[in-house]
Design a protein around this motif. Structure first.
Motif, mmCIF file in Angstrom:
data_model
loop_
_atom_site.group_PDB
_atom_site.id
_atom_site.type_symbol
_atom_site.label_atom_id
_atom_site.label_comp_id
_atom_site.label_asym_id
_atom_site.label_seq_id
_atom_site.Cartn_x
_atom_site.Cartn_y
_atom_site.Cartn_z
ATOM 1 N N LEU A 101 -31.606 -1.116 -12.378
ATOM 2 C CA LEU A 101 -32.262 -0.475 -13.524
ATOM 3 C C LEU A 101 -33.768 -0.372 -13.298
ATOM 4 C CD1 LEU A 101 -30.567 -1.838 -16.754
ATOM 5 C CD2 LEU A 101 -30.820 0.545 -16.058
ATOM 6 N N ALA A 102 -34.343 -1.416 -12.690
ATOM 7 C CA ALA A 102 -35.779 -1.396 -12.413
ATOM 8 C C ALA A 102 -36.093 -0.237 -11.463
ATOM 9 C CB ALA A 102 -36.221 -2.725 -11.823
ATOM 10 N N ALA A 103 -35.247 -0.084 -10.433
ATOM 11 C CA ALA A 103 -35.465 0.990 -9.459
ATOM 12 C C ALA A 103 -35.326 2.355 -10.131
ATOM 13 C CB ALA A 103 -34.473 0.853 -8.311
ATOM 14 N N GLN A 104 -34.341 2.461 -11.012
ATOM 15 C CA GLN A 104 -34.134 3.722 -11.727
ATOM 16 C C GLN A 104 -35.351 4.070 -12.593
ATOM 17 O OE1 GLN A 104 -30.095 4.297 -13.395
ATOM 18 N NE2 GLN A 104 -31.117 4.743 -15.317
ATOM 19 N N HIS A 105 -35.863 3.083 -13.308
ATOM 20 C CA HIS A 105 -37.062 3.305 -14.114
ATOM 21 C C HIS A 105 -38.245 3.690 -13.241
ATOM 22 C CE1 HIS A 105 -35.810 2.531 -18.122
ATOM 23 N NE2 HIS A 105 -35.463 1.275 -17.915
ATOM 24 N N PHE A 106 -38.382 2.975 -12.132
ATOM 25 C CA PHE A 106 -39.494 3.234 -11.224
ATOM 26 C C PHE A 106 -39.486 4.697 -10.776
ATOM 27 C CE2 PHE A 106 -40.918 3.394 -6.735
ATOM 28 C CZ PHE A 106 -42.263 3.103 -6.945
ATOM 29 N N ASN A 107 -38.306 5.167 -10.341
ATOM 30 C CA ASN A 107 -38.219 6.552 -9.868
ATOM 31 C C ASN A 107 -38.505 7.558 -10.976
ATOM 32 O OD1 ASN A 107 -37.656 5.937 -7.177
ATOM 33 N ND2 ASN A 107 -35.512 5.505 -7.702
ATOM 34 N N LEU A 138 -41.971 -3.937 -8.184
ATOM 35 C CA LEU A 138 -41.951 -5.302 -7.667
ATOM 36 C C LEU A 138 -40.502 -5.751 -7.620
ATOM 37 C CD1 LEU A 138 -43.773 -7.642 -6.768
ATOM 38 C CD2 LEU A 138 -43.460 -8.587 -9.049
ATOM 39 N N SER A 139 -39.933 -5.597 -6.412
ATOM 40 C CA SER A 139 -38.522 -5.896 -6.282
ATOM 41 C C SER A 139 -38.354 -7.235 -5.593
ATOM 42 C CB SER A 139 -37.860 -4.781 -5.472
ATOM 43 O OG SER A 139 -36.756 -5.283 -4.786
ATOM 44 N N GLY A 140 -37.285 -7.945 -5.953
ATOM 45 C CA GLY A 140 -37.018 -9.242 -5.345
ATOM 46 C C GLY A 140 -36.729 -9.103 -3.861
ATOM 47 N N SER A 141 -36.341 -7.894 -3.435
ATOM 48 C CA SER A 141 -35.927 -7.734 -2.044
ATOM 49 C C SER A 141 -37.045 -7.214 -1.130
ATOM 50 C CB SER A 141 -34.722 -6.792 -1.981
ATOM 51 O OG SER A 141 -35.024 -5.604 -2.677
ATOM 52 N N LEU A 142 -38.261 -7.178 -1.637
ATOM 53 C CA LEU A 142 -39.378 -6.722 -0.792
ATOM 54 C C LEU A 142 -39.631 -7.713 0.349
ATOM 55 C CD1 LEU A 142 -42.272 -5.542 -3.188
ATOM 56 C CD2 LEU A 142 -40.778 -4.134 -1.758
ATOM 57 N N PRO A 143 -39.938 -7.195 1.550
ATOM 58 C CA PRO A 143 -40.325 -8.088 2.645
ATOM 59 C C PRO A 143 -41.619 -8.827 2.270
ATOM 60 C CG PRO A 143 -39.989 -5.840 3.422
ATOM 61 C CD PRO A 143 -39.918 -5.787 1.945
ATOM 62 N N GLY A 190 -55.997 -5.096 -10.088
ATOM 63 C CA GLY A 190 -56.028 -4.008 -11.051
ATOM 64 C C GLY A 190 -55.859 -2.619 -10.456
ATOM 65 N N THR A 191 -55.622 -2.537 -9.128
ATOM 66 C CA THR A 191 -55.411 -1.227 -8.510
ATOM 67 C C THR A 191 -54.130 -0.598 -9.051
ATOM 68 O OG1 THR A 191 -56.232 -2.302 -6.514
ATOM 69 C CG2 THR A 191 -55.445 -0.022 -6.298
ATOM 70 N N THR A 192 -53.079 -1.431 -9.134
ATOM 71 C CA THR A 192 -51.816 -0.944 -9.677
ATOM 72 C C THR A 192 -51.908 -0.944 -11.194
ATOM 73 O OG1 THR A 192 -50.564 -1.788 -7.817
ATOM 74 C CG2 THR A 192 -49.353 -1.432 -9.852
ATOM 75 N N LYS A 193 -51.652 0.208 -11.789
ATOM 76 C CA LYS A 193 -51.751 0.286 -13.246
ATOM 77 C C LYS A 193 -50.427 -0.041 -13.926
ATOM 78 C CE LYS A 193 -56.017 1.256 -13.354
ATOM 79 N NZ LYS A 193 -56.897 0.128 -13.653
ATOM 80 N N LEU A 194 -49.339 0.386 -13.284
ATOM 81 C CA LEU A 194 -48.025 0.136 -13.895
ATOM 82 C C LEU A 194 -47.147 -0.628 -12.914
ATOM 83 C CD1 LEU A 194 -45.754 0.541 -15.962
ATOM 84 C CD2 LEU A 194 -45.433 2.853 -15.089
ATOM 85 N N ALA A 195 -46.724 -1.829 -13.306
ATOM 86 C CA ALA A 195 -45.843 -2.631 -12.452
ATOM 87 C C ALA A 195 -44.455 -2.676 -13.072
ATOM 88 C CB ALA A 195 -46.397 -4.039 -12.300
ATOM 89 N N VAL A 196 -43.473 -2.133 -12.336
ATOM 90 C CA VAL A 196 -42.096 -2.118 -12.814
ATOM 91 C C VAL A 196 -41.339 -3.187 -12.040
ATOM 92 C CG1 VAL A 196 -40.020 -0.710 -13.088
ATOM 93 C CG2 VAL A 196 -42.279 0.363 -13.220
ATOM 94 N N GLY A 197 -40.459 -3.915 -12.696
ATOM 95 C CA GLY A 197 -39.695 -4.923 -11.967
ATOM 96 C C GLY A 197 -38.678 -5.638 -12.821
#
Ligand code: ADP
Ligand code: MG
Length: 681
Positions: free
Chosen positions: A317-323, A339-344, A358-365
């Motif tokens: 769902l997080a990925a879907q929202h992100f896209n 911000l996914s749990g599976s990021l390297p 503060g560079t990233t304005k919207l963090a989805v996860g």
């Protein structure tokens, strides 16, 4: 409601020693006050006396009769003594029967009149079995309405009733009312002493109703006053100042917002620029378009210089929202990151750094956003999707990442407004009660087993044309099989009907989050055409190619749940179907399912579901947080709830005149509520 004066130990009552006090403790009763709020769970009307000639078979009833022949006892076999007596009331005779009761002979005197209460048999003989009895003038257990209490070992019906009358005498007329008299007058509520007297020993049906209404009112009133005052407290802190025109964002959308979406966006915009923190729940049916409403809030916050956190319950769902959000914000220069749990590790470090500076304005996860290593430069808005999947404490963890950020939560559980008031009392509620135009109705069928072959044939035909389908099977609880075995058996059955196993995916309760996501993603990408799920499919996942939802044992689901499941299909432009397969021939089950055939509005279905099953069932175990009341019922006291809402708001706005003493009483009650509750933040 009870004053501290009544906090005397239960042992103050005669007949209650240490042993009995221990038994009372098992019922949660320690003091006289506890006892008085141990309300009956039912009543038995022993107040109506019938004539013997009027009696009907198997009715439980009271008669007033004279003993016309002495008690006779015969020993049928070793452990069975049967005592009988004949009584009459001028309209006829009836035989009274007791088994193994050695005391009857001594207690029942020939020629005397008694009240008898018991179950009547007319065949093969006119008899009343094991009646209880007393002299008419006693009126201890008979000749009136008797309360039936929740009991425990060592506390019988008559012990409890006796202690209760003692307790009432003990406190008689002295209990101070915790509801101000102005409030009682305004809502026509009886006084507390009358209410307690008549909830335990009602004079008649009317007295009971008056007493019950008052006590239920009181319970809801204090609960709501507590919740609303909590919100007032939260509102006092200084919020991030968000003031940005969302018109450029609206203008860039590929569609026009519905009326409901526009209304809710306006409500949010108003909250965001108000001098107190927003705490808002957006409630909207599946597919009503909550995402874009949340996105408008994101836009306003980001354009005012703040960061936003957007939390979803699963990776997929997080990925879907992100896209989706990436697309929506493409023209607006909003930096967005998943911000996914599976990021390297390296990538994760960099992402975290960009959120922190503060560079990233919207963090989805997912929950990953809650972990300690996530820090924001200036979080102004925290959004949670499918909020019932997160606990209140998790919501708070997220808001703790900023300084009083605004809070927006979204839920697809269509909940009647009256109930939302209770469950989300600390939130303002916005309803998106309109679907975007052009949505087609999902054709719904409720059928039985005899249709199975036809259904499978239809499924095969649709799949052959490139469509996708879900099959949901609830676990058969009394079966010996494990979940895996029963799914395997189900898949075997599908193969026998000619389905190809390689195109079938399985979701069951034993799968881990990542494995679930893998299956779901494969289905989403069209690698699987059929998804068999024993657990409820993730709410909110969009698979536009899925056109059929087949639900096995549909009678086991609540209507709201069925509606949520149905919402998984019909997300593309193909005609979609929902098939409710039921093994039950029970009329109630079929009537319930037929609601699904004609109704497509989630809110109406929710109302219906609530009406049919009551709030406990309605919410199920997953959506806890529903308060337990001693006497009020969220189902039958809906109308009362509206009155208590008004009363609570008026009181907090100082519109209810009351004496300082009355005010202190109320404050005490509310503090006590806060101390007992951990579920409200
Ligand atoms: P939900 O409320 O279930 O989260 P979504 O936000 O996922 O619903 O929206 C469902 C779909 O409807 C999305 O594809 C979205 O783009 C589309 N949508 C949302 N609002 C409108 C609208 N006003 N007109 C047309 N399509 C819309
Ligand atoms: Mg959604």
């Amino acid at each position: 409601m009870i004053n501290p004066e009544f906090s005397s130990s239960i042992t103050a009552l005669s007949g209650v020693g240490e042993k009995r006090a221990a038994a009372f403790a098992r019922l949660g009763i320690f003091t006289v006050a506890d006892l008085l709020t141990h309300y009956p769970r039912a009543y038995e009307n022993r107040g109506i006396c019938k004539k013997i000639i009027e009696l009907s078979h198997e009715e439980t009833v009271c008669i007033r009769a004279v003993v016309s022949s002495s008690v006779k006892t015969s020993i049928i076999r070793k452990n069975l003594r049967v005592s009988t007596a004949r009584v009459s009331d001028g309209t006829g005779f009836i035989e009274l029967v007791w088994f193994n009761n050695r005391f009857i002979e001594g207690r029942l005197k020939k020629g005397e009149t008694y009240l008898f209460f018991g179950k009547v048999q007319l065949t093969p003989k006119k008899q009343m079995h094991t009646p209880i009895f007393e002299h008419p003038e006693e009126r201890k257990q008979l000749g009136k309405i008797m309360p039936i209490y929740p009991l425990t070992e060592g506390i019988t019906e008559s012990i409890l009733a006796d202690c209760m009358s003692q307790a009432l005498r003990f406190c008689q007329g002295q209990i101070k009312d915790s509801l101000p008299s102005t409030l009682r007058n305004q809502f026509q509520l009886c006084e507390i002493n009358y209410a307690l007297e008549n909830i335990h020993f009602p004079q008649d049906g009317n007295a009971y109703r008056i007493a019950r209404r008052r006590l239920a009112f009181e319970e809801l009133f204090f609960f709501q006053t507590a919740l609303f005052s909590l919100k007032k407290r939260q509102n006092r802190c200084q919020p991030p100042h968000v003031k940005a025109d969302i018109t450029p964002f609206i203008d860039s959308l590929p569609f026009r917002p519905t009326g409901a979406q526009s209304r809710v966006m306006a409500e949010i915009a108003r909250d965001l620029s108000a001098p107190c923190v927003m705490n808002r729940l957006v409630c909207g049916d599946v597919g009503s378009g909550k995402t874009v409403v949340a996105a408008a809030a994101v836009y306003a916050a980001v354009k005012s210089g703040y960061q936003v956190a957007f939390m979803a319950p699963t990776e997929i769902l997080a990925a879907q929202h992100f896209n989706n959000l990436k697309k929506l914000f493409a023209p607006h220069n909003v930096t967005i990151e998943l911000l996914s749990g599976s990021l390297p590790a390296k990538q994760k470090r960099e992402t975290l750094a960009r959120i922190k500076d503060g560079t990233t304005k919207l963090a989805v996860g997912t929950h990953a956003l809650l972990s300690e290593d996530v820090a924001f430069a200036n979080l102004g808005l925290a959004i949670t999707d499918e909020q019932h999947r997160f606990g209140v404490d998790q919501r708070r963890l997220l808001t703790d990442k900023g300084e009083n950020p605004h809070v927006l939560v979204m839920s697809a559980t269509p909940i009647p407004r009256t109930l939302a008031l209770i469950v989300y009392g600390d939130l303002d509620v916005s309803m998106i009660d309109e679907l975007p135009p052009g949505r087609q109705k999902i054709e719904t069928f409720a059928v039985n087993e005899s249709y199975r072959k036809r259904i499978y044939d239809f499924l095969k035909k649709e799949l052959a044309q490139g469509r996708q389908a879900y099959i949901v099977c609830p676990l058969v609880e009394d079966s010996e099989l494990t979940e895996l075995q029963s799914v395997t058996a189900y898949i075997k059955k599908l193969e026998q009907y000619g389905f190809t196993a390689s195109s079938v995916g399985i979701l069951h309760g034993k799968l881990k989050g990542a494995e679930k996501d893998k299956v779901m993603t494969a289905f989403k990408n069209g690698e699987l055409s059929l998804l068999v799920a024993t657990t409820v499919i993730e709410v909110g996942v969009d698979v536009p190619g899925a056109t059929i939802m087949l639900i096995e044992n549909a009678e086991r689901f609540g209507l709201s749940q069925l509606h949520q499941l149905r919402g998984r299909v019909g997300r593309g432009n193909q005609k979609s179907y929902c098939i409710l397969l039921s093994q039950s021939s029970q009329e109630a089950a079929i009537a319930r399912l037929s609601v699904m055939k004609k109704e497509s509005d989630g809110f109406k279905i929710a109302e219906e579901d609530l009406k049919q099953r009551g709030p406990g069932e309605f919410f199920g175990t997953r959506q806890h947080g529903l308060p337990q009341f001693r006497i009020a019922s969220l189902y039958s006291d809906m109308a009362l709830l509206e009155q208590t809402t008004k009363a609570a708001r008026d009181y907090l706005d100082n519109k209810t005149p009351c004496t300082p003493e009355e005010k202190t009483q109320i404050t005490k009650k509310i503090d006590a509520l806060f101390n007992n509750r951990v579920t409200i933040s």
